[in-house]
Design a protein around this motif. Structure first.
Motif, short mmCIF file in Angstrom:
data_model
loop_
_atom_site.label_atom_id
_atom_site.label_comp_id
_atom_site.label_asym_id
_atom_site.label_seq_id
_atom_site.Cartn_x
_atom_site.Cartn_y
_atom_site.Cartn_z
N PHE A 1 -9.12 72.15 115.90
CA PHE A 1 -8.56 72.28 114.55
C PHE A 1 -8.72 71.03 113.70
O PHE A 1 -8.81 71.14 112.47
CB PHE A 1 -7.12 72.77 114.62
N ALA A 2 -8.80 69.88 114.35
CA ALA A 2 -9.04 68.66 113.58
C ALA A 2 -10.43 68.74 112.93
O ALA A 2 -10.61 68.47 111.74
CB ALA A 2 -8.93 67.43 114.48
N ASN A 3 -11.42 69.15 113.73
CA ASN A 3 -12.77 69.30 113.19
C ASN A 3 -12.85 70.38 112.13
O ASN A 3 -13.56 70.24 111.13
CB ASN A 3 -13.77 69.65 114.31
N ILE A 4 -12.12 71.47 112.37
CA ILE A 4 -12.14 72.58 111.40
C ILE A 4 -11.57 72.12 110.06
O ILE A 4 -12.15 72.36 109.01
CB ILE A 4 -11.35 73.80 111.95
N ASP A 5 -10.43 71.41 110.11
CA ASP A 5 -9.83 70.91 108.87
C ASP A 5 -10.77 69.96 108.14
O ASP A 5 -10.91 70.01 106.91
CB ASP A 5 -8.51 70.18 109.16
N LYS A 6 -11.44 69.10 108.91
CA LYS A 6 -12.37 68.14 108.32
C LYS A 6 -13.52 68.89 107.64
O LYS A 6 -13.90 68.61 106.50
CB LYS A 6 -12.91 67.23 109.44
N TRP A 7 -14.06 69.90 108.33
CA TRP A 7 -15.16 70.70 107.79
C TRP A 7 -14.72 71.40 106.49
O TRP A 7 -15.44 71.37 105.48
CB TRP A 7 -15.60 71.73 108.82
N LYS A 8 -13.52 71.99 106.52
CA LYS A 8 -13.04 72.71 105.33
C LYS A 8 -12.93 71.75 104.14
O LYS A 8 -13.31 72.09 103.02
CB LYS A 8 -11.67 73.34 105.60
N HIS A 9 -12.39 70.57 104.41
CA HIS A 9 -12.22 69.61 103.33
C HIS A 9 -13.58 69.19 102.76
O HIS A 9 -13.78 69.15 101.54
CB HIS A 9 -11.43 68.39 103.82
N GLU A 10 -14.53 68.92 103.66
CA GLU A 10 -15.88 68.52 103.19
C GLU A 10 -16.52 69.62 102.35
O GLU A 10 -17.14 69.36 101.31
CB GLU A 10 -16.79 68.21 104.39
N GLN A 11 -16.37 70.86 102.81
CA GLN A 11 -16.93 71.99 102.06
C GLN A 11 -16.29 72.10 100.69
O GLN A 11 -16.96 72.36 99.69
CB GLN A 11 -16.69 73.30 102.83
N ALA A 12 -14.96 71.92 100.64
CA ALA A 12 -14.24 72.03 99.36
C ALA A 12 -14.72 70.94 98.40
O ALA A 12 -14.97 71.20 97.22
CB ALA A 12 -12.74 71.93 99.60
N VAL A 13 -14.89 69.73 98.93
CA VAL A 13 -15.35 68.61 98.08
C VAL A 13 -16.76 68.89 97.56
O VAL A 13 -17.05 68.75 96.37
CB VAL A 13 -15.30 67.28 98.87
N GLN A 14 -17.63 69.35 98.47
CA GLN A 14 -19.01 69.65 98.12
C GLN A 14 -19.08 70.74 97.04
O GLN A 14 -19.77 70.61 96.03
CB GLN A 14 -19.75 70.10 99.39
N ARG A 15 -18.33 71.82 97.27
CA ARG A 15 -18.34 72.93 96.31
C ARG A 15 -17.81 72.52 94.96
O ARG A 15 -18.29 72.97 93.91
CB ARG A 15 -17.43 74.07 96.81
N THR A 16 -16.76 71.71 94.99
CA THR A 16 -16.17 71.26 93.73
C THR A 16 -17.20 70.45 92.94
O THR A 16 -17.36 70.64 91.74
CB THR A 16 -14.90 70.42 93.99
N LYS A 17 -17.93 69.58 93.66
CA LYS A 17 -18.98 68.77 93.02
C LYS A 17 -20.02 69.68 92.36
O LYS A 17 -20.46 69.44 91.25
CB LYS A 17 -19.64 67.90 94.09
N GLU A 18 -20.41 70.74 93.11
CA GLU A 18 -21.47 71.62 92.60
C GLU A 18 -20.99 72.52 91.47
O GLU A 18 -21.69 72.77 90.50
CB GLU A 18 -21.98 72.53 93.72
#
Ligand code: SAH
Length: 224
Positions: A200-217
């Motif tokens: 779940f630590a990795n999952i949370d990290k992945w979700k956050h990175e995806q959210a940041v990436q999507r927001t940028k795009e």
């Protein structure tokens, strides 16, 4: 919370509150939504609520007397935090505005129709004006339902998983990461393996990175 919606076309507001999350919120008494028929406050026996505009333009304008009588009679019963007119040129609705409104006790939403409403209503009876976007709809009913929905889903106890409103787009100035459900593979199209890892630590990290990436795009200006 109590939301009173004033409209000349109450039927337009029946179904949005009669299903799913909003219906449950009403049944669980997390919110009271009253659809108020403006015609009940008309001053003539034809129950008319609109008239031709001064100055000879086409279209009809909502009259001041029924709106005044309706708002006065509501205000006799309780105090309102805001009397909001749904208007294309109002403040643009966003998540922060919905968050703030969700903390209020009593609000009125006034729906215009036809050409709009007599300007004196806006000057003297309205405390806020809210737009759901820079486009024009036929009436304020759908915008009022949009505003009410965005508020109601934030009220404590409305969503089953209470944290889920917090992870929605625009909270924390980020859009949502992508979501997946079973099957893990369809047509050779696979779900990102990290989501199946159980870490779940990795999952949370992945979700956050995806959210940041999507927001940028997609919403580079969010929060700026
Ligand atoms: N003549 C007006 C438009 C009236 S549209 C103008 O050009 O500004 C009729 C009604 O629909 C309005 O009174 C308002 O209550 C509602 N409405 C239309 N578009 C809307 C929007 N984007 N946001 C909120 N309310 C809207």
């Amino acid at each position: 919370m109590r939301i009173d919606i004033i409209t000349a076309l109450p039927k337009l507001l029946e179904s949005p509150f009669d299903d799913s999350i909003m219906k449950r919120a009403i049944l669980k008494k997390k919110v009271e939504v009253n659809i108020i028929n403006l015609r009940d406050y008309a001053i003539d026996k034809h129950r008319s609520v609109d008239d031709a505009p001064f100055g000879g333009e086409a279209g009809m304008v909502i009259k001041i007397e029924p709106v005044f009588r309706c708002i006065e009679s509501l205000k006799k019963e309780r105090t309102y935090d805001e009397v909001i007119y749904m208007s294309p040129d109002g403040e643009l609705l966003d998540q922060k505005m919905s968050n703030r409104f969700s903390l209020l006790q009593n609000i009125i939403l006034l729906c215009g129709h036809y050409k709009g409403i007599d300007e004196r209503i806006r000057e003297h009876l309205i405390t806020r004006e809210v737009s759901i976007g820079n486009f024009v709809l036929s009436g304020g009913e759908l915008p009022a339902a949009v505003l009410a929905d965005s508020i109601i889903r934030l009220l404590p106890g409305v969503l089953n998983d209470e944290t889920s409103a917090l992870s929605d787009s625009f909270q924390d100035d980020l859009v949502s990461p992508p979501v997946y459900t079973r099957p893990a593979e369809f047509n050779g199209w696979v779900v990102p393996p990290v989501l199946l890892s159980g870490n779940f630590a990795n999952i949370d990290k992945w979700k956050h990175e995806q959210a940041v990436q999507r927001t940028k795009e997609r919403r580079p200006l969010l929060g700026k």
